[in-house]
Design a protein around this motif. Sequence first.
Motif, PDB file in Angstrom:
ATOM      1  N   LEU A 135       2.702  -2.787  -2.308  1.00 46.57           N
ATOM      2  CA  LEU A 135       3.252  -2.259  -1.127  1.00 46.57           C
ATOM      3  C   LEU A 135       2.339  -0.957  -0.646  1.00 46.57           C
ATOM      4  CD1 LEU A 135       6.909  -2.802  -2.223  1.00 46.57           C
ATOM      5  CD2 LEU A 135       5.587  -4.398  -0.958  1.00 46.57           C
ATOM      6  N   LEU A 136       1.975  -0.274  -1.372  1.00 41.02           N
ATOM      7  CA  LEU A 136       1.469   1.102  -1.193  1.00 41.02           C
ATOM      8  C   LEU A 136       0.012   0.950  -0.550  1.00 41.02           C
ATOM      9  CD1 LEU A 136       3.312   3.532  -3.557  1.00 41.02           C
ATOM     10  CD2 LEU A 136       4.078   2.961  -1.135  1.00 41.02           C
ATOM     11  N   GLN A 137      -0.557   1.964   0.076  1.00 40.43           N
ATOM     12  CA  GLN A 137      -1.976   1.974   0.215  1.00 40.43           C
ATOM     13  C   GLN A 137      -2.712   2.693  -0.929  1.00 40.43           C
ATOM     14  OE1 GLN A 137      -3.655   0.826   3.158  1.00 40.43           O
ATOM     15  NE2 GLN A 137      -1.715  -0.088   4.213  1.00 40.43           N
ATOM     16  N   PRO A 138      -4.053   2.260  -1.202  1.00 38.26           N
ATOM     17  CA  PRO A 138      -4.645   2.958  -2.249  1.00 38.26           C
ATOM     18  C   PRO A 138      -5.524   4.164  -1.591  1.00 38.26           C
ATOM     19  CG  PRO A 138      -5.838   0.923  -1.563  1.00 38.26           C
ATOM     20  CD  PRO A 138      -4.589   0.836  -1.074  1.00 38.26           C
ATOM     21  N   TYR A 139      -5.684   5.131  -2.391  1.00 33.78           N
ATOM     22  CA  TYR A 139      -6.458   6.282  -1.802  1.00 33.78           C
ATOM     23  C   TYR A 139      -7.430   7.030  -3.016  1.00 33.78           C
ATOM     24  CZ  TYR A 139      -3.046   9.565  -3.978  1.00 33.78           C
ATOM     25  OH  TYR A 139      -2.434  10.405  -4.916  1.00 33.78           O
ATOM     26  N   HIS A 140      -8.273   7.495  -2.663  1.00 32.61           N
ATOM     27  CA  HIS A 140      -9.080   8.207  -3.346  1.00 32.61           C
ATOM     28  C   HIS A 140      -9.513   9.737  -2.880  1.00 32.61           C
ATOM     29  CE1 HIS A 140     -13.183   8.911  -5.683  1.00 32.61           C
ATOM     30  NE2 HIS A 140     -12.362   9.507  -6.211  1.00 32.61           N
ATOM     31  N   LEU A 141      -8.840  10.831  -3.486  1.00 28.84           N
ATOM     32  CA  LEU A 141      -9.030  12.022  -3.081  1.00 28.84           C
ATOM     33  C   LEU A 141      -9.881  13.024  -4.156  1.00 28.84           C
ATOM     34  CD1 LEU A 141      -7.721  13.141  -0.323  1.00 28.84           C
ATOM     35  CD2 LEU A 141      -5.730  13.860  -1.507  1.00 28.84           C
TER      36      LEU A 141
END
Length: 413
Positions: free
Chosen positions: A355-361
Amino acid sequence: MSERVILVGVETEKNYQQFESSMKELKNLTKTANGEVVFSMVQKRPQPDRQTVIGKGKVTELQQLAEAHEAELVIFNHELTPRQSQILGDALAVPVIDRVQLILDIFAMRARSSEGKMQVELAQLNYLLPRLIGQGKNMSRLGGGIGTRGPGETKLETDRRHIRNRITNIKRDLKEVAAHRDRTRQKRKDSQIFQIGLIGYTNAGKSTILNMLTSADTYEQDQLFATLDPLTKRWRLPEGLEVTMTDTVGFIQDLPTQLIDAFHSTLEESRNMDFLLHVVDASSPERIQQEQTVLRLMEELALTNMPVLTVYNKADQIDEDQFVPTLFPHVLISAKSTKGKERLSQAIKMELMQLLQPYHLVLQANEGKALNRLKRESLVLTNTFDEESRTYHIKGFALADSSPIRRMEKDEQ
């Protein structure tokens, strides 16, 4: 002390598939309302009799049974019209109520918050208003009893205008409560907290699951309608993400429309969730029927487009190898075990990743505060520190419209 009760049900061409489970449920409802079932009268006919539901001959038989078993109350497994209630009450010389009135009575017992009490009273008054004629004997029973809890006899025996005024006042007060609930809900949305709602058939184990995950001290009993007032608690996943969990009133076959109307603001909580846990009693012989009832009510409440994880609970009461699930995605657990908590947490995590959006920070070594916030507000899967560049590399998932990446970018500007 429990009241001696006779149950009456008519099996028709329309209800024959659910009839047996419905009668069994009526027995459990009566027990919950502190009644003792001394006899169950069952009749088969194409459709209920328009005047007495069961026909004149059966009414005479029922009158004799009531005398023989010293019954203090007769409960019909059908919603009686005001006319039917009056005819049956006069013929039997014993108070007569129906399934709807019984459920309303249990709700009156269970209501704890002022909002819950108001909602039950509104439903009872709306139901009893057209049935006031001929209710005098029933309502003035000494010591009250099943079907008389809630608003009380004085309110019901006063004139209709007084009751209509009371209904108007309750509706006004409930609007204020609903507005307050909206503001609280909006605050939760603004603070960008992921919201999970618990729904399901009554007594499926929603409160037990809420207690298991959040250590909330909610009323948890093997009873129908143990929870009436919605309760929202924070839960922190093992990875650190903080979400809210909201418990709601349980559904039931033929849930009275008066209750759906009265509890609209409460049930509305479910509509504003990001994700629903549909809790099902895996050990119930009527499991499929109960699932269908909840799915039908979800349709009525416009909840069908929401992401749902079915939680088959009470695995400790069945043979897990023989269990065949009917709803997907799902997880099979026992809310009474620590393994169950792990299984459910893992299943929720897997659903959240869909359901959530993947991210790379990438964060600098001195941005510890930002890292802690990320752990609270998003699902952090990996967090590695690069010694050479003195930076944190974080991978995870976050709400699309409240992505921590955007917030971090704002902070940097």
